[in-house]
Design an enzyme around this catalytic site. Structure first.
Site, PDB file in Angstrom:
ATOM      1  N   SER A   1      -3.614  25.453  16.858  1.00  0.00           N
ATOM      2  CA  SER A   1      -4.167  26.654  17.493  1.00  0.00           C
ATOM      3  C   SER A   1      -3.046  27.494  18.105  1.00  0.00           C
ATOM      4  O   SER A   1      -3.082  27.859  19.281  1.00  0.00           O
ATOM      5  CB  SER A   1      -5.204  26.281  18.562  1.00  0.00           C
ATOM      6  OG  SER A   1      -6.109  27.338  18.777  1.00  0.00           O
TER       7      SER A   1
ATOM      8  N   SER B   1     -10.787  30.737  19.471  1.00  0.00           N
ATOM      9  CA  SER B   1      -9.739  30.456  18.478  1.00  0.00           C
ATOM     10  C   SER B   1     -10.244  30.187  17.071  1.00  0.00           C
ATOM     11  O   SER B   1      -9.424  30.037  16.155  1.00  0.00           O
ATOM     12  CB  SER B   1      -8.876  29.275  18.950  1.00  0.00           C
ATOM     13  OG  SER B   1      -7.912  29.710  19.873  1.00  0.00           O
TER      14      SER B   1
ATOM     15  N   LYS C   1      -8.861  32.303  14.308  1.00  0.00           N
ATOM     16  CA  LYS C   1      -7.689  31.959  13.488  1.00  0.00           C
ATOM     17  C   LYS C   1      -8.074  31.608  12.056  1.00  0.00           C
ATOM     18  O   LYS C   1      -7.224  31.673  11.154  1.00  0.00           O
ATOM     19  CB  LYS C   1      -6.918  30.806  14.144  1.00  0.00           C
ATOM     20  CG  LYS C   1      -6.277  31.176  15.474  1.00  0.00           C
ATOM     21  CD  LYS C   1      -5.506  29.999  16.057  1.00  0.00           C
ATOM     22  CE  LYS C   1      -4.768  30.380  17.337  1.00  0.00           C
ATOM     23  NZ  LYS C   1      -5.653  30.583  18.492  1.00  0.00           N
TER      24      LYS C   1
END
Length: 468
Positions: A306, A120, A123
């Site tokens: 997230s 993640s 991102k």
């Protein structure tokens, strides 16, 4: 200023952030400098610069200018980080980089250029390119337009997955657009035209290609990690707004059916029992519209929590803006285009916007550099990447009671701001830390052959940077 006093200062600031987010109110500040505060010096003179309408939120300690103190002693920092990187919990493949945010100088590097699975922390890439391509103030619109035949209307998805359905509680920040508001506005417009009964269709053709990403595990959607990616959805494809499980299999159909019931609530009957897809005509008269929060707030939300669904939506919007198909492939190409303009494309190869793809590869050097670019004083449009990152021990995925709790990291609660990344056998952490001398540093610590769980070691590495 003593270390404990500094901790109290930044902890208080982080708590104030949490309070303002809870009430949906932000105090906008662009001249924050922890270095100046920690040395009890006057604040730097604020220089006029072109800024978006809400350029940077002072949401905790490690945000803005930095560069006020000397760089940490290289030998000491190298020794401490090297010792921590020897922990067996990290597994056999690790990348680690620490940069001086002001100059981009590498303060520490270990395997900096190998592409690793970022999870993640992808991102960060998605948030930066969304802000750069779309601008901080852009919004995603969900509309209703007149259909091709008299008495028909079409619900048109604009790619806003946070669109709140009829049972969503409006208590989160940023406050999402409301399907009930859209229905009320549409009903009012139809009644002005003397229309009280319509046939309803829905248009979700803004996005193209597969609804699940390359490198996604088959269990991601059934387990509720993400919904199928469509341009029309409500509550991020959740069957129950407050629960990840289960996700609906056909988000556009579910959203359109809910909208039909809302129209009826506002006095507009829907003739067709089953709402079906219908292509909206270009230039069709608009009957109602609701807009998402601005992109800067969407990026902050995606990073703090997230949010996989929102990240995929932002990536598709970048594809549209960059003239690419609004698909996973198009978003990947568009991301590369924007990164090249930012001078941060080398070492980055992504196949989705959320980081769920096991095919993504980002080097630690590239990730630490992109964090520095996003926090640069001359790139105010990107600063929501910084303000969206969780604060260690306080917010988002670093505030869940499991992070920065060990003896070797809990002393740096409030002094680190970073994005987490977790997949099977993958743990990553990248963000900002202000060291003991007030110098703003960026870092990326990545491990993608983790035996069990390396999060405590990543916390320790970030804490070393913060206390250096």
């Amino acid at each position: 200023m003593a270390r404990r006093e500094r901790w109290v200062l930044v902890s208080t600031l982080a708590l104030l952030q949490a309070a303002t987010i809870a009430t949906g109110v932000y105090a906008v500040r662009t001249d924050f400098s922890l270095a100046a505060l920690s040395k009890q010096e006057p604040r730097p003179t604020k220089q006029p610069v072109a800024r978006p309408s809400v350029p940077l939120v002072t949401a905790g300690p490690v945000l803005a200018t930095g560069g006020d103190g000397p760089l940490p002693p290289k030998g000491t920092l190298t020794r401490q980080l090297t010792d921590a990187l020897g922990d067996k919990a990290l597994g056999s493949r690790v990348g680690a980089v620490v940069l001086d945010a002001a100059t981009g100088q590498r303060v520490f590097a270990d395997n900096p250029d190998t592409g690793l699975t970022p999870a993640s922390t992808t991102k960060i890439v998605t948030g930066a390119v969304a802000l750069a391509a779309l601008g901080p103030d852009a919004r995603l619109s969900t509309r209703v337009v007149q259909g091709r035949t008299k008495g028909s209307v079409v619900l048109v998805g604009g790619g806003d997955p946070m669109l709140a359905g009829p049972y969503a509680k409006q208590t989160t920040y940023p406050r999402p657009a409301s399907m009930a508001t859209l229905a009320a506005r549409t009903a009012a417009k139809l009644k002005e035209q003397g229309v009280t009964r319509v046939t309803l269709g829905y248009d979700s053709t803004l996005y193209t290609g597969p609804s699940s990403g390359p490198g996604w595990k088959p269990s991601y959607i059934p387990d509720g990690h993400v919904a199928p990616v469509h341009a029309l959805a409500m509550d991020e494809g959740r069957r129950h707004p407050a629960r990840n499980q289960p996700r609906v299999s056909d988000p556009p159909q579910v959203a359109a059916t809910a909208f039909a019931k809302l129209l009826a609530r506002y006095g507009i009957g829907v003739a067709n029992k089953t709402v079906r897809p219908a292509k909206a005509e270009a230039g069709a008269p608009e009957l109602g519209r609701v807009d998402s929060p601005p992109v800067y707030a969407l990026v902050e939300h995606a990073l703090t929590y997230s949010d996989n669904d929102l990240s995929e939506a932002l990536a598709r919007q970048v594809a549209i803006k960059e003239g690419q198909p609004a698909s996973f492939d198009g978003a990947a190409k568009a991301t590369k285009q924007v990164l090249e303009r930012l001078g941060a494309a080398q070492g980055v190869s992504v196949f989705d916007g959320s980081g769920l793809s096991t095919r993504n590869r980002i080097s630690a050097g590239a990730l630490a550099k992109l964090v520095a670019v996003a926090g640069a004083p001359n790139r105010p449009e990107l600063h929501s990447v910084a303000s969206g990152m969780p604060v260690a021990g306080f917010s988002g995925t670093l505030g869940n009671g499991r992070r920065f709790t060990a003896r070797d990291s809990k002393g740096e609660v409030g002094l680190v701001r970073a994005k987490t990344g977790t997949l099977n056998n993958v743990n990553t952490l990248a963000g900002f830390a202000t060291d003991a001398q007030g110098r703003l540093l960026t870092f990326a610590f990545m491990a993608d052959k983790v035996p069990v769980n390396a999060e405590p070691v990543l916390d320790r590495l970030a804490a070393i940077v913060a206390r250096s």
